[in-house]
Each structure stands twice: as C-alpha cells, then as structure tokens.
Scaffold this active site. Structure first.
Site, PDB file in Angstrom:
ATOM      1  N   HIS A  56      -4.621 -19.268  10.471  1.00 24.95           N
ATOM      2  CA  HIS A  56      -3.781 -18.686  11.355  1.00 24.95           C
ATOM      3  C   HIS A  56      -2.223 -18.515  10.592  1.00 24.95           C
ATOM      4  O   HIS A  56      -1.423 -18.306  11.101  1.00 24.95           O
ATOM      5  CB  HIS A  56      -3.478 -19.320  12.543  1.00 24.95           C
ATOM      6  CG  HIS A  56      -4.940 -19.688  13.401  1.00 24.95           C
ATOM      7  ND1 HIS A  56      -5.530 -18.916  14.209  1.00 24.95           N
ATOM      8  CD2 HIS A  56      -5.382 -20.722  13.266  1.00 24.95           C
ATOM      9  CE1 HIS A  56      -6.500 -19.384  14.630  1.00 24.95           C
ATOM     10  NE2 HIS A  56      -6.643 -20.549  14.192  1.00 24.95           N
ATOM     11  N   GLU A  79       0.225  -4.173  -3.107  1.00 24.68           N
ATOM     12  CA  GLU A  79       0.518  -3.440  -1.768  1.00 24.68           C
ATOM     13  C   GLU A  79      -0.530  -2.240  -2.000  1.00 24.68           C
ATOM     14  O   GLU A  79      -1.209  -1.734  -0.949  1.00 24.68           O
ATOM     15  CB  GLU A  79       1.867  -2.886  -1.541  1.00 24.68           C
ATOM     16  CG  GLU A  79       2.780  -3.968  -1.361  1.00 24.68           C
ATOM     17  CD  GLU A  79       4.108  -3.647  -1.525  1.00 24.68           C
ATOM     18  OE1 GLU A  79       4.759  -3.301  -0.450  1.00 24.68           O
ATOM     19  OE2 GLU A  79       4.654  -3.278  -2.552  1.00 24.68           O
ATOM     20  N   LYS A 129      15.715  -6.005  -6.606  1.00 25.29           N
ATOM     21  CA  LYS A 129      14.370  -6.144  -6.334  1.00 25.29           C
ATOM     22  C   LYS A 129      13.211  -6.038  -7.166  1.00 25.29           C
ATOM     23  O   LYS A 129      13.583  -5.521  -8.382  1.00 25.29           O
ATOM     24  CB  LYS A 129      14.253  -5.067  -5.275  1.00 25.29           C
ATOM     25  CG  LYS A 129      14.691  -4.576  -4.074  1.00 25.29           C
ATOM     26  CD  LYS A 129      14.190  -5.830  -3.009  1.00 25.29           C
ATOM     27  CE  LYS A 129      13.143  -5.755  -2.625  1.00 25.29           C
ATOM     28  NZ  LYS A 129      12.925  -4.553  -1.711  1.00 25.29           N
ATOM     29  N   SER A 132      13.274  -1.061  -7.588  1.00 23.86           N
ATOM     30  CA  SER A 132      13.599  -0.512  -6.397  1.00 23.86           C
ATOM     31  C   SER A 132      14.696   0.532  -6.895  1.00 23.86           C
ATOM     32  O   SER A 132      15.584   0.278  -7.654  1.00 23.86           O
ATOM     33  CB  SER A 132      14.334  -1.300  -5.315  1.00 23.86           C
ATOM     34  OG  SER A 132      15.058  -0.458  -4.571  1.00 23.86           O
TER      35      SER A 132
END
Ligand code: ARG
Length: 466
Positions: A162, A296, A289, A283
C-alpha cells in the site's frame, strides 16, 4: 485510368478505375512496406514450390528469382519507384517483378492470393521480431542481475505494501522481483512465436486451389514448424497478432511499474536513486529540475499498448470467415506496439544500468524500529504466544509509541514479554537478515535466487544463440 500500367492488379473485372477516395482509404503501403523483406522471402519460396510442381519452368523460375533479387536491391537502396496504384507492398513487388521479368513475372501470383500472402508475411515478421523482443528483454534482465550482484547485504530498503513501509528487503531482492516478471514475458513471447510458426501459404483466397500446389514445400523451405490444416482458418486467423499485442502490452505494463518506482525513487521525497544525466531530462523553465521522463514514458506508453490490444480485439470480434479487409488493421497497432516496446526496453535498460542508488537513504528509511514490528510479534510467537495475541501486544506498543512520543525501543524493553533480548531485534540492519524463508528477502535466500536467475539467463542466451 486507361494505361494498363496505371491500373490496380485486380482491374480485369472493372470497367472504371478506382476513385481517389477509395485508394486513399484502402492503401496500406505506407505501413506495410515493413513487410517487404518477408514478402520477398515468401515469394521466393512460393516460386520454388511452383517450379517443383511443374507450374513454372526452370527458366521462368530463375527469371522471377532474379527479378525478386533486383526488387530487393532497389528497395534496400531506396531506388524502388512506387506507383500510385501500388495499394500495398505485395502489389508493388508483383508489379515491379512483372515489369522486370515480363511474362514469367506475371506468373508469380499463380495459386496465391494476397490473403494467404499477407498472413504469411506477417507470420514471418512476428516470428523474427519476437526473437528481437526477447533479446532485448533479456538484455534488460542482464542489467538487473548485474545491479543485483553488485549489492552487498547492507544494501536494503523498506519493502512496501500500500506504499506504506512494511518490512525491509534487500535491494537485490527488489531488483530481481522485476526480473521474474520479465522472464514470464519472455515465455509469453516464445508462445507467440510458436503460434506464429504455421505457414498459411497455399490457402489461396480462402479455399486452396485447383492447381497442384504443395503447401508443405513452402512451409519447409521457410522453416515453419507446421503448415495450415484449414484454408479458411489460415487466411482469417490473426490470433498470433492479438497474442503479440497482449505480450507487448503486458511487457510494457511491467516496464510501466518499474518506471513508476523510478519516478518515486528519484524524487527528493524518497531520494533512493539519482538519475544518470544521459537518461534524465531538464525543464525548459525550471533550471534546477532533473526529470525522469524515460520512466514516465515507459509508464505512459503502456496506455497506448493496452489500446492497441483492445482496439484490435474489437476489430476481430465481429468478423465472419474468412478474410475481411478489416484484417488490414492488424499491422499498424502491431508495428507500433513492438517498436514502442523495443525503444522502452533499450532506454530503461540504459537508465537502470547507470542509475546511482543512494544506499544510505534506503537504509535510513528501513532502519526505523517499527519496520521490525512483525519480528517482535514473531519473537512472542516463539515463546508460545498465539500470533493474534502477539500482534495485539506489539500493535499496542506501536500505538503508545506514536501517541506518547516514546521511542519504541523503550517500550519494548519495559514490556514484560519482550525485554532486552527482544530489543536486539530492533538493531539497524537486523530485520532484513532474518528474512530466511526460501524465496524471501534476506541474504541467504537472495543468494540462492541470484544463482537461479543467472542459470535462467544462461538458458535464455542459449535459446537466443540457437
Ligand atoms: N493489404 C491487405 C491486408 O493487409 C492485403 C490483402 C488484401 N486482400 C484483399 N482481398 N483485398 O490485409
């Protein structure tokens, strides 16, 4: 369209040429050009068969074979001139062979339909590409095994259920968990390959032919394990495509789950992993970043592959026997799924190969007293206490620790059933050492697992080398 050469191959029955709108919808050449190599290989085998049963003279056979070779060269070199009437790669090749070899070339399609031809081409393609997919999954597994082998026994992190910290596990164990999912993928792709390994050539449009064709000849020449048993099934079966799409989707889902963990682990909140520069992105606005785009995309593209699978099943479900043009919809999802999967496997492999694990952060997250709670309960079980009671005792200590802001260690020491001996269980790094069950997360079983995994990879390598 009056000029013969500007007519489609099936023009005989038609007075008028095809409408532009029809051609625009029906043309598959832009994507089925990928089958060119397989189409040539299949055609060579077909021509040899035709000669072997006396439907072509040796001279005709050589003339067509030479023309096929020339087409191969033209396609390779990019000099092949496609005509506006080339609906698909099969049409284009046959047209060109006929241009080159004249009357002999016009015999190429004897006893054959594009229906059995396209099924053959696609099976050859799936057979070959499945091996390449397996090779690339194997490469990713090799990276996982190498990274697992590098890990010492003090490379451990919290295992989660979980997404809540549950029990510490060795990092090697965690990495190998993904390896086993990938071994099942390899088995699935081998199954795809087996089901694709049936030659449909000779089925013709749907019912075979009145000519003395020899489908076994073609099947043997192309190294197929079997030939079709039923001509209707041969031209309408695309189960092997659906299975390849499923195998691709599930493999991509596994990569997606790895990707999700990379996203989490490389976040500042977790801090378990540093992304290698070559496999991270920046970024355009935020200079600080470093983003896990590969991970992803591995995750995002799973949606696309699941779509290809469900879309194609929907295409298949209403089709009566035998060939229907709907089946042309098999190619784009298949090609895209395999290409997407191959790219993801490569990129994720590169990332995992060079990612830096922050073992101190992993250990710190795992070395909290509460992650040994089960060990405390199991300590009580060894003293004879029923597990349910032990669970309640330890649970109440954890609750008190949280509510009263008292370190769990203090409460354990003061608890009459536990005490100083049990306190040892809470030592940093101790919990993972106690995961001794075969297949479990501790050093003993993980060492065994690693050997089993390496043996598995050796066998896979042998299969690939065969
Ligand atoms: N391009 C077609 C396909 O991919 C080839 C078969 C065409 N057959 C036909 N009867 N129109 O399915």
């Amino acid at each position: 369209m009056t000029d013969e050469s500007s007519k489609p191959l099936w023009h005989g029955r038609f007075g008028e040429g095809p409408a532009d709108a029809l051609m625009a919808l029906s043309v598959s050449l832009p994507f089925d050009q990928r089958l060119a190599h397989d189409d040539l290989v299949g055609s060579r085998a077909h021509v040899d068969m035709l000669a072997s049963v006396g439907l072509l003279t040796e001279a005709e056979r050589f003339a067509i074979a030479d023309a096929l070779d020339q087409v191969g060269v033209e396609l390779n070199e990019g000099t092949f001139a496609f005509a506006p009437t080339d609906e698909d790669i099969h049409t284009a090749v046959e047209r060109r062979v006929t241009e080159i070899a004249g009357a002999a070339g016009a015999k190429l399609h004897t006893g054959r339909s594009r229906n059995d031809q396209v099924a053959l081409d696609l099976r050859l393609w799936v057979r070959r590409e499945s091996r390449e997919v397996i090779r690339r999954i194997h490469d990713l597994q090799t990276v996982l095994v190498r990274r697992a082998e590098e890990c010492d026994d003090d490379a451990y992190l919290p295992g989660y259920t979980h997404l809540q910290r549950a029990q510490p596990v060795l990092l090697a164990h965690h990495l190998l968990a993904h390896l086993w999912a990938l071994t099942r993928d390899i088995e699935r792709w081998q199954g795809v390959l087996t089901r694709a390994d049936v030659s449909p050539l000779g089925a013709g449009a749907l019912a075979g032919s009145s000519l003395p064709l020899d489908p076994d000849h073609v099947a043997n020449a192309l190294g197929f394990a079997h030939r079709f048993e039923n001509s209707l099934d041969a031209v309408s079966d695309r189960d092997f495509v659906a299975e390849a799409l499923f195998a691709a989707a599930l493999t991509q889902v596994h990569l997606s789950r790895i990707g999700e963990e990379i996203v989490l682990w490389s976040s500042e909140e977790f801090g378990f992993m540093k992304l290698p520069d070559a496999f991270a992105t920046g970024s355009s606005m935020l200079p600080q970043k470093k983003n896990p785009d590969i991970a992803e995309l591995a995750r995002g593209k799973a949606g696309r592959l699941i779509g290809h699978l469900t879309g194609f099943l929907a295409t298949l479900k209403g089709l009566p026997l035998a060939y229907n043009r709907d089946l042309q919809e098999d190619k784009e999802p298949l090609f895209d799924a395999v290409e997407t999967l191959m790219l993801t496997l490569l990129a994720l492999g590169g990332l995992l190969d060079t990612a830096v694990f922050d073992l101190a952060r992993m250990r710190a997250a795992a070395d909290v007293a509460s992650s040994s709670a089960t060990d405390l309960a199991e300590y009580l079980v060894r003293t004879g206490m029923p597990f349910r009671d032990a669970h309640a005792v330890v649970g109440s200590l954890v609750r008190q620790s949280i509510e009263r802001h008292i370190p769990l260690e203090e409460l354990v020491e003061a608890e009459p059933h536990l005490g100083a001996e049990a306190l040892e269980l809470l030592q940093p790094g101790a919990a993972v050492l106690r995961r001794t069950t075969p297949g479990g997360a501790g050093p003993g079983p993980v060492a065994v697992q690693l050997e089993v995994a390496k043996e598995r990879l050796r066998r896979q390598q042998q299969w690939l080398d065969d």
